[in-house]
Design a protein around this motif. Structure first.
Motif, PDB file in Angstrom:
ATOM      1  N   GLY A 126       0.793  -1.219   0.000  1.00  0.00           N
ATOM      2  CA  GLY A 126       0.000   0.000   0.000  1.00  0.00           C
ATOM      3  C   GLY A 126       0.825   1.268   0.000  1.00  0.00           C
ATOM      4  N   THR A 127       2.154   1.152   0.168  1.00  0.00           N
ATOM      5  CA  THR A 127       2.983   2.352   0.148  1.00  0.00           C
ATOM      6  C   THR A 127       2.825   3.095  -1.161  1.00  0.00           C
ATOM      7  OG1 THR A 127       4.856   0.984  -0.572  1.00  0.00           O
ATOM      8  CG2 THR A 127       4.697   1.487   1.781  1.00  0.00           C
ATOM      9  N   ALA A 128       2.817   2.362  -2.288  1.00  0.00           N
ATOM     10  CA  ALA A 128       2.579   2.968  -3.600  1.00  0.00           C
ATOM     11  C   ALA A 128       2.482   1.882  -4.659  1.00  0.00           C
ATOM     12  CB  ALA A 128       3.698   3.949  -3.968  1.00  0.00           C
ATOM     13  N   THR A 129       1.368   1.855  -5.371  1.00  0.00           N
ATOM     14  CA  THR A 129       1.160   0.905  -6.472  1.00  0.00           C
ATOM     15  C   THR A 129       0.311   1.570  -7.542  1.00  0.00           C
ATOM     16  OG1 THR A 129       1.285  -1.056  -5.037  1.00  0.00           O
ATOM     17  CG2 THR A 129       0.158  -1.312  -7.141  1.00  0.00           C
ATOM     18  N   ILE A 130       0.667   1.331  -8.810  1.00  0.00           N
ATOM     19  CA  ILE A 130      -0.120   1.836  -9.940  1.00  0.00           C
ATOM     20  C   ILE A 130      -0.837   0.657 -10.594  1.00  0.00           C
ATOM     21  CG2 ILE A 130      -0.114   3.255 -12.015  1.00  0.00           C
ATOM     22  CD1 ILE A 130       2.650   4.211 -11.335  1.00  0.00           C
ATOM     23  N   PHE A 131      -2.145   0.799 -10.770  1.00  0.00           N
ATOM     24  CA  PHE A 131      -2.967  -0.242 -11.382  1.00  0.00           C
ATOM     25  C   PHE A 131      -3.531   0.250 -12.715  1.00  0.00           C
ATOM     26  CE2 PHE A 131      -3.463  -0.395  -6.781  1.00  0.00           C
ATOM     27  CZ  PHE A 131      -3.286  -1.724  -6.453  1.00  0.00           C
ATOM     28  N   ARG A 132      -3.631  -0.635 -13.684  1.00  0.00           N
ATOM     29  CA  ARG A 132      -4.476  -0.336 -14.839  1.00  0.00           C
ATOM     30  C   ARG A 132      -5.910  -0.312 -14.329  1.00  0.00           C
ATOM     31  NH1 ARG A 132      -2.319  -1.605 -20.181  1.00  0.00           N
ATOM     32  NH2 ARG A 132      -4.463  -1.377 -20.930  1.00  0.00           N
ATOM     33  N   ALA A 133      -6.676   0.673 -14.761  1.00  0.00           N
ATOM     34  CA  ALA A 133      -8.067   0.763 -14.320  1.00  0.00           C
ATOM     35  C   ALA A 133      -8.833  -0.498 -14.689  1.00  0.00           C
ATOM     36  CB  ALA A 133      -8.725   1.996 -14.930  1.00  0.00           C
ATOM     37  N   ALA A 134      -8.506  -1.077 -15.842  1.00  0.00           N
ATOM     38  CA  ALA A 134      -9.177  -2.295 -16.289  1.00  0.00           C
ATOM     39  C   ALA A 134      -8.951  -3.442 -15.314  1.00  0.00           C
ATOM     40  CB  ALA A 134      -8.678  -2.687 -17.681  1.00  0.00           C
ATOM     41  N   THR A 135      -7.803  -3.458 -14.666  1.00  0.00           N
ATOM     42  CA  THR A 135      -7.518  -4.499 -13.675  1.00  0.00           C
ATOM     43  C   THR A 135      -8.502  -4.408 -12.524  1.00  0.00           C
ATOM     44  OG1 THR A 135      -5.163  -4.374 -14.212  1.00  0.00           O
ATOM     45  CG2 THR A 135      -5.760  -5.429 -12.130  1.00  0.00           C
ATOM     46  N   GLN A 152     -11.380  -2.863 -12.453  1.00  0.00           N
ATOM     47  CA  GLN A 152     -12.740  -3.116 -12.932  1.00  0.00           C
ATOM     48  C   GLN A 152     -13.030  -4.610 -12.982  1.00  0.00           C
ATOM     49  OE1 GLN A 152     -12.338  -0.999 -16.602  1.00  0.00           O
ATOM     50  NE2 GLN A 152     -13.079   0.953 -15.789  1.00  0.00           N
ATOM     51  N   GLU A 153     -12.031  -5.383 -13.381  1.00  0.00           N
ATOM     52  CA  GLU A 153     -12.230  -6.827 -13.447  1.00  0.00           C
ATOM     53  C   GLU A 153     -12.287  -7.453 -12.054  1.00  0.00           C
ATOM     54  OE1 GLU A 153     -10.681 -10.791 -15.802  1.00  0.00           O
ATOM     55  OE2 GLU A 153     -10.313  -8.781 -16.595  1.00  0.00           O
ATOM     56  N   VAL A 154     -11.538  -6.899 -11.109  1.00  0.00           N
ATOM     57  CA  VAL A 154     -11.617  -7.388  -9.737  1.00  0.00           C
ATOM     58  C   VAL A 154     -13.038  -7.233  -9.205  1.00  0.00           C
ATOM     59  CG1 VAL A 154     -10.914  -6.916  -7.347  1.00  0.00           C
ATOM     60  CG2 VAL A 154      -9.188  -7.017  -9.151  1.00  0.00           C
ATOM     61  N   ILE A 155     -13.643  -6.078  -9.441  1.00  0.00           N
ATOM     62  CA  ILE A 155     -15.015  -5.847  -8.980  1.00  0.00           C
ATOM     63  C   ILE A 155     -15.969  -6.835  -9.635  1.00  0.00           C
ATOM     64  CG2 ILE A 155     -16.942  -4.221  -9.011  1.00  0.00           C
ATOM     65  CD1 ILE A 155     -14.917  -1.957  -8.745  1.00  0.00           C
ATOM     66  N   ALA A 156     -15.820  -7.025 -10.935  1.00  0.00           N
ATOM     67  CA  ALA A 156     -16.695  -7.958 -11.652  1.00  0.00           C
ATOM     68  C   ALA A 156     -16.544  -9.379 -11.116  1.00  0.00           C
ATOM     69  CB  ALA A 156     -16.384  -7.916 -13.147  1.00  0.00           C
ATOM     70  N   ALA A 157     -15.315  -9.773 -10.818  1.00  0.00           N
ATOM     71  CA  ALA A 157     -15.077 -11.124 -10.301  1.00  0.00           C
ATOM     72  C   ALA A 157     -15.651 -11.302  -8.902  1.00  0.00           C
ATOM     73  CB  ALA A 157     -13.580 -11.417 -10.302  1.00  0.00           C
ATOM     74  N   ARG A 158     -15.584 -10.262  -8.095  1.00  0.00           N
ATOM     75  CA  ARG A 158     -16.207 -10.359  -6.764  1.00  0.00           C
ATOM     76  C   ARG A 158     -17.733 -10.446  -6.905  1.00  0.00           C
ATOM     77  NH1 ARG A 158     -12.010  -9.531  -3.229  1.00  0.00           N
ATOM     78  NH2 ARG A 158     -10.610  -7.749  -3.512  1.00  0.00           N
ATOM     79  N   ARG A 159     -18.271  -9.690  -7.855  1.00  0.00           N
ATOM     80  CA  ARG A 159     -19.721  -9.723  -8.066  1.00  0.00           C
ATOM     81  C   ARG A 159     -20.174 -11.112  -8.515  1.00  0.00           C
ATOM     82  NH1 ARG A 159     -19.947  -5.786 -11.372  1.00  0.00           N
ATOM     83  NH2 ARG A 159     -20.450  -4.183  -9.818  1.00  0.00           N
TER      84      ARG A 159
END
Length: 377
Positions: free
Chosen positions: A185-194, A196-203
């Motif tokens: 959590g100190t610093a990480t850059i994510f592709r927004a698509a990544t 978005q897919e995490v949310i979809a997979a949790r759903r």
């Protein structure tokens, strides 16, 4: 652009070998970076954090400070720095809940060229962090890029131990060519698509947790999100160019609380995900930690027995060999911290205090996880 096409082609070849997924490649100069800084009473450090973003070789396009239940001047200082301030509403889930409130609003409108950086309010990025991170993300080979960190000054002896520990961690990541196990959590850059897919997979219940980026049930939301991304078949990276400094815990008590949360949280994340091809290396590390507890306990009991019952420390080839190996490892792995820290490491006794402390915390984490004590910060 030839360089971009080569990177994409190489990513596809590697993807066939390692079974991992690629994201669509994009132009690095077309990526839009939004930085989220969750902050709870961080007035003392928030301006330094924002200043490190302003000094980036590739500055972010937008900075949002998420003022989470603050009772100090965090929001006021951040506003003076010219960034957007978002206050949380009814958040009872600390950092994870604060981030979810903003991500739930942003992600539905973000596209393939968007990247989201999440960083702690007590961290300061080195100038090349975002530029190098975006270059890696743009190829499509990596879903997220994290950083390696060193400790800020302060904290006396306990601060020194943490800075040495962080130097060793960074060395391990460099030796593994950026193949870190956790996107911290100190610093990480994510592709927004990544995300978005995490949310979809949790759903769809392919991943644990409610349909948000961060699982608010867990103690270590960053570790859990790393496991989620890896279970979706993506790659992650912590390149040597993405570096930063972060705050160290100033007291033994605060350090114990932090590490207990980290270690217990990691164990409970693994229990949630079970035994999978992704989690097997993580379970292996937990087993090594357990072995470490047993070895250091046996070592100290042997010394105690020799002193009390035999009238002095008796020479043992086994323990002498272990001592020499431990000393060499301590000295070599802290080399970047300079001759003074190498000399301290060579004494063994000084750093043994810190190692025993960490083993005690680890043992407590195993105990609490085994007995299902209530999860709380």
């Amino acid at each position: 652009m030839p360089q971009k096409r080569d990177g994409k082609r190489d990513g596809k070849r590697d993807g066939k070998r390692d079974g991992k997924r690629d994201l669509p490649a994009v132009r690095a100069d077309a990526m839009r970076v939004t930085v989220l800084i969750p902050a709870h009473n961080e007035a003392k450090q928030i301006t330094e954090t924002i200043a490190s973003l302003r000094r980036q070789e590739r500055p972010p396009d937008h900075i949002i400070v998420i003022a989470d239940n603050c009772t100090d001047a965090t929001a006021a200082f951040a506003q003076l720095c010219g960034v957007e301030i978002v206050g949380t509403r009814g958040n009872r889930h600390k950092k994870a809940g604060a981030l979810n409130q903003v991500l739930d609003r942003l992600l539905p409108i973000f596209g393939p060229d968007d990247a989201i950086m999440v960083m702690d309010a007590d961290s300061a990025l080195d100038p090349g962090f975002i530029r190098h991170g975006v270059d890696h993300l743009a190829t499509g080979r990596y879903a997220a890029v994290g950083g390696t960190f060193t400790g800020k000054p302060g904290g006396g002896a306990v601060g020194m131990f943490q800075r040495n520990e962080y130097a060793r961690y960074a060395r391990d990541v460099r030796r593994l060519q950026g193949k870190a196990l956790v996107l911290t959590g100190t610093a990480t850059i994510f592709r927004a698509a990544t995300l978005q897919e995490v949310i979809a997979a949790r759903r769809d219940q392919r991943l644990p947790g409610l349909p948000h980026v961060y699982d608010v049930r867990v103690l270590t939301e960053d570790n859990e999100l790393t496991l989620a991304i890896l279970h979706l078949g993506f790659r992650i990276l912590c390149p040597k160019e993405c570096t930063l400094t972060t705050e160290v815990m100033p007291t033994w008590r605060e350090l114990a609380q932090q590490r207990l949360r980290w270690k217990r949280g990691a164990l409970e994340n693994l229990v949630d995900y079970g035994w999978t091809p992704v989690t097997r290396p993580y379970w292996g590390r937990q087993l090594l930690s357990l072995v470490g507890i047993l070895v250091i306990s046996a070592y100290l009991l042997s010394l105690t027995y020799s002193v009390i019952w035999l009238g002095g420390i008796q020479f043992s080839p086994l323990w002498a060999g272990i001592t020499v190996i431990f000393m060499v490892e301590r000295v070599v792995t802290v080399r970047r911290r300079g001759p003074a820290q190498m000399a301290i490491a060579a004494t063994i006794v000084v750093e043994m205090v810190f190692d025993v402390f960490l083993q005690i915390v680890q043992a407590r984490a195993f105990w609490q996880a085994a007995w299902r004590k209530e999860r709380k910060w």
